[in-house]
Design an enzyme around this catalytic site. Structure first.
Site, PDB file in Angstrom:
ATOM      1  N   TYR A   1     -14.278  -9.504 -10.029  1.00 42.85           N
ATOM      2  CA  TYR A   1     -14.561 -10.933 -10.088  1.00 42.85           C
ATOM      3  C   TYR A   1     -13.673 -11.453 -11.196  1.00 42.85           C
ATOM      4  CZ  TYR A   1     -18.874 -10.920  -7.311  1.00 42.85           C
ATOM      5  OH  TYR A   1     -19.797 -10.843  -6.302  1.00 42.85           O
TER       6      TYR A   1
ATOM      7  N   LYS B   1     -11.265 -10.008  -0.650  1.00 46.16           N
ATOM      8  CA  LYS B   1     -12.542  -9.935   0.079  1.00 46.16           C
ATOM      9  C   LYS B   1     -13.249 -11.290   0.079  1.00 46.16           C
ATOM     10  CE  LYS B   1     -17.082  -7.704  -0.384  1.00 46.16           C
ATOM     11  NZ  LYS B   1     -17.875  -8.749  -1.036  1.00 46.16           N
TER      12      LYS B   1
HETATM   13  C1  FMN Z   1     -27.459  -6.727  -3.369  1.00 44.06           C
HETATM   14  C2  FMN Z   1     -26.035  -7.111  -3.126  1.00 44.06           C
HETATM   15  C3  FMN Z   1     -25.189  -7.272  -4.189  1.00 44.06           C
HETATM   16  C4  FMN Z   1     -23.853  -7.620  -3.956  1.00 44.06           C
HETATM   17  N1  FMN Z   1     -22.998  -7.710  -5.014  1.00 44.06           N
HETATM   18  C5  FMN Z   1     -21.675  -7.951  -4.777  1.00 44.06           C
HETATM   19  C6  FMN Z   1     -20.748  -7.923  -5.841  1.00 44.06           C
HETATM   20  O1  FMN Z   1     -21.100  -7.670  -6.979  1.00 44.06           O
HETATM   21  N2  FMN Z   1     -19.458  -8.171  -5.545  1.00 44.06           N
HETATM   22  C7  FMN Z   1     -19.011  -8.441  -4.271  1.00 44.06           C
HETATM   23  O2  FMN Z   1     -17.822  -8.655  -4.045  1.00 44.06           O
HETATM   24  N3  FMN Z   1     -19.887  -8.447  -3.243  1.00 44.06           N
HETATM   25  C8  FMN Z   1     -21.190  -8.196  -3.466  1.00 44.06           C
HETATM   26  N4  FMN Z   1     -22.067  -8.173  -2.420  1.00 44.06           N
HETATM   27  C9  FMN Z   1     -21.564  -8.380  -1.051  1.00 44.06           C
HETATM   28  C10 FMN Z   1     -21.156  -7.040  -0.438  1.00 44.06           C
HETATM   29  O3  FMN Z   1     -20.031  -6.504  -1.060  1.00 44.06           O
HETATM   30  C11 FMN Z   1     -20.867  -7.196   1.052  1.00 44.06           C
HETATM   31  O4  FMN Z   1     -19.909  -8.210   1.237  1.00 44.06           O
HETATM   32  C12 FMN Z   1     -22.110  -7.507   1.871  1.00 44.06           C
HETATM   33  O5  FMN Z   1     -23.214  -6.797   1.382  1.00 44.06           O
HETATM   34  C13 FMN Z   1     -21.882  -7.174   3.328  1.00 44.06           C
HETATM   35  O6  FMN Z   1     -22.990  -7.518   4.098  1.00 44.06           O
HETATM   36  P1  FMN Z   1     -24.142  -6.469   4.508  1.00 44.06           P
HETATM   37  O7  FMN Z   1     -25.036  -6.336   3.323  1.00 44.06           O
HETATM   38  O8  FMN Z   1     -24.803  -7.139   5.656  1.00 44.06           O
HETATM   39  O9  FMN Z   1     -23.459  -5.155   4.860  1.00 44.06           O
HETATM   40  C14 FMN Z   1     -23.400  -7.828  -2.631  1.00 44.06           C
HETATM   41  C15 FMN Z   1     -24.284  -7.665  -1.563  1.00 44.06           C
HETATM   42  C16 FMN Z   1     -25.588  -7.301  -1.801  1.00 44.06           C
HETATM   43  C17 FMN Z   1     -26.507  -7.104  -0.621  1.00 44.06           C
END
Ligand code: FMN
Length: 407
Positions: free
Chosen positions: A160, A276
């Site tokens: 980030y 992303k």
């Molecule tokens: C609990 C949680 C925390 C997340 N934290 C981040 C993060 O710190 N950085 C990031 O780029 N994406 C984060 N994401 C998004 C995930 O990288 C990813 O894009 C997303 O979980 C994909 O969807 P799905 O949970 O349906 O597989 C997070 C997702 C969840 C569920």
């Protein structure tokens, strides 16, 4: 008609396979047949605040629901009478092999879900031969993830961009020094999404015990015991923090980040760069011009903009427009190996799973992550065989139909 007879013990004994009524962790995990079964175990074992943080999404959670429905709405077109005795789901992603066509997405606060946290994810990914991504908001230091994994592990670091660019730079340098091979730059967070469940639960970092939390604690004593008797929560990139999640995200996210920032990142990072959170064809094209190695079509698991584009729907056009210039990965809404196969057939090079892995983690720590990966692996292989393909390269858009009227 033959006469009825009274069954004898030796007839019944071989049929009886009673399991211990409560079983242990391994028995519980073995009984879980789907990611949804793991989710149910996770829900029972994890305090509401942590479960909701993981399971929830932004506002009315429409982005997440639509992404999951889009996978359910496709129709497969299997090829029959193919010899699929040997099916291999390995693929090449960003120049190196992955034994399966998915990796672990970056997730923040992971040790709050289960204290095994990122190390569990990194270990399980290494065993499965797939990449693991550590988040900037991770709860394990970059160097600790590197030390816990062997030379064959593939660790990626998610960045980030901080308001303080020097701090971002310092993280990038630490990740490079620790041999992380890919930098995943998340580009869909000018501000935090509106996570209503967290606001309603009064979620803070580290978790604080409110009256409701104390009642919840009584129902999940093992989670609290584990949480209170292991290393306190700390962050991969932040020295010390306490406050609400929204405050934390506000400190971290920078609404001024632009395409220019990708240039200095590209120049200072020695490995591959993935952007992303791409949600339009136009931005995919701009990123191709900016020289990144790949993009992840993602709406952040529905946690940012609600009613955002469904990544699976965006995929065919993005593949047509920039598929020859960079790798196209996809996440959001994957809960079954068939979802992964559908995305690959429509042209994605790779996929990432967030919650699917976290449900496993909450259900049973590291063994739970192994189970989640096992479930997805066997679903991917079975779907490939049923489609009549032996390798990922044999998957084609013709294997999938996005149903008309559903888009
Ligand atoms: C609990 C949680 C925390 C997340 N934290 C981040 C993060 O710190 N950085 C990031 O780029 N994406 C984060 N994401 C998004 C995930 O990288 C990813 O894009 C997303 O979980 C994909 O969807 P799905 O949970 O349906 O597989 C997070 C997702 C969840 C569920």
């Amino acid at each position: 008609m033959s006469e009825r007879r009274v069954p004898k013990w030796h007839d019944l004994a071989p049929l009886m396979k009673f399991e211990q009524p409560f079983g242990g962790r391994d028995a519980r995990l073995k009984r879980a047949q789907t990611i949804w079964d793991l989710r149910e175990l996770a829900r029972k074992r994890t305090p509401k605040v942590a479960f909701d943080y993981t399971d929830g999404a932004a506002d009315a959670e429409i982005s997440l629901r639509r992404a999951r429905e889009a996978f359910a709405d496709i129709e497969f077109r299997p090829a029959i009478l193919r010899n699929v005795a040997e099916t291999n789901a390995a693929t090449t992603v960003l120049g190196k092999q992955s034994r399966l066509p998915f990796g672990i997405a970056p997730t923040g606060f992971t040790r709050m879900m289960h204290t095994a946290g990122e190390i569990a994810g990194a270990h399980a990914a290494e065993r499965a031969g797939i990449p693991f991504t550590l988040s900037t908001m991770g709860t394990t230091a970059i160097e600790d993830v590197a030390a816990a994994t062997g030379p064959d592990a593939r660790n990626w670091f998610q960045l980030y961009m901080w308001k303080d660019r020097d701090r971002s730079m310092a993280l990038v340098e630490r990740a490079a020094k620790a041999d992380f091979d890919t930098l995943v730059v998340t580009v869909d967070v000018p501000v935090a999404g509106n996570r209503l469940r967290d606001a309603r639960n009064g979620m803070t970092i580290p978790p604080s015990i409110t009256l409701g939390g104390a009642v919840d604690a009584l129902r999940r004593p093992w989670w609290w015991w584990d949480f209170l008797t292991t290393e306190p929560l700390s962050f991969a990139s932040l020295d010390r923090w306490s406050g609400t999640v929204a405050d934390l995200l506000d400190v971290m996210f920078d609404p001024t980040v632009g395409f220019d920032d990708l240039t200095w990142i590209r120049e200072s990072w020695p490995g591959k760069v993935l952007a992303k959170g791409v949600q339009t064809v136009a931005d995919a094209k701009r990123l191709a011009d900016a020289g990144v190695d790949g993009i992840v079509l993602s709406n952040h698991g529905g946690r940012q903009l609600d009613r955002a584009p469904v990544p699976l729907h965006l995929l065919p056009e993005v593949v047509r427009e920039v598929g020859d210039d960079l790798e196209i990965h996809l996440d959001t809404g994957i809960t079954h190996g068939a979802d992964i196969v559908a995305a690959l057939a429509l042209g994605a090079r790779f996929t990432l799973v967030g919650r699917a892995y976290l449900y496993g983690l909450m259900a049973g720590g590291e063994a739970g992550v192994d189970r989640a990966i096992d479930i997805l692996r066997s679903q991917v292989i079975r779907t490939m065989k049923l489609l009549g393909v032996r390798s990922i390269e044999e998957l084609e858009p013709d294997h999938v139909r996005l149903l008309e009227g559903r888009r």
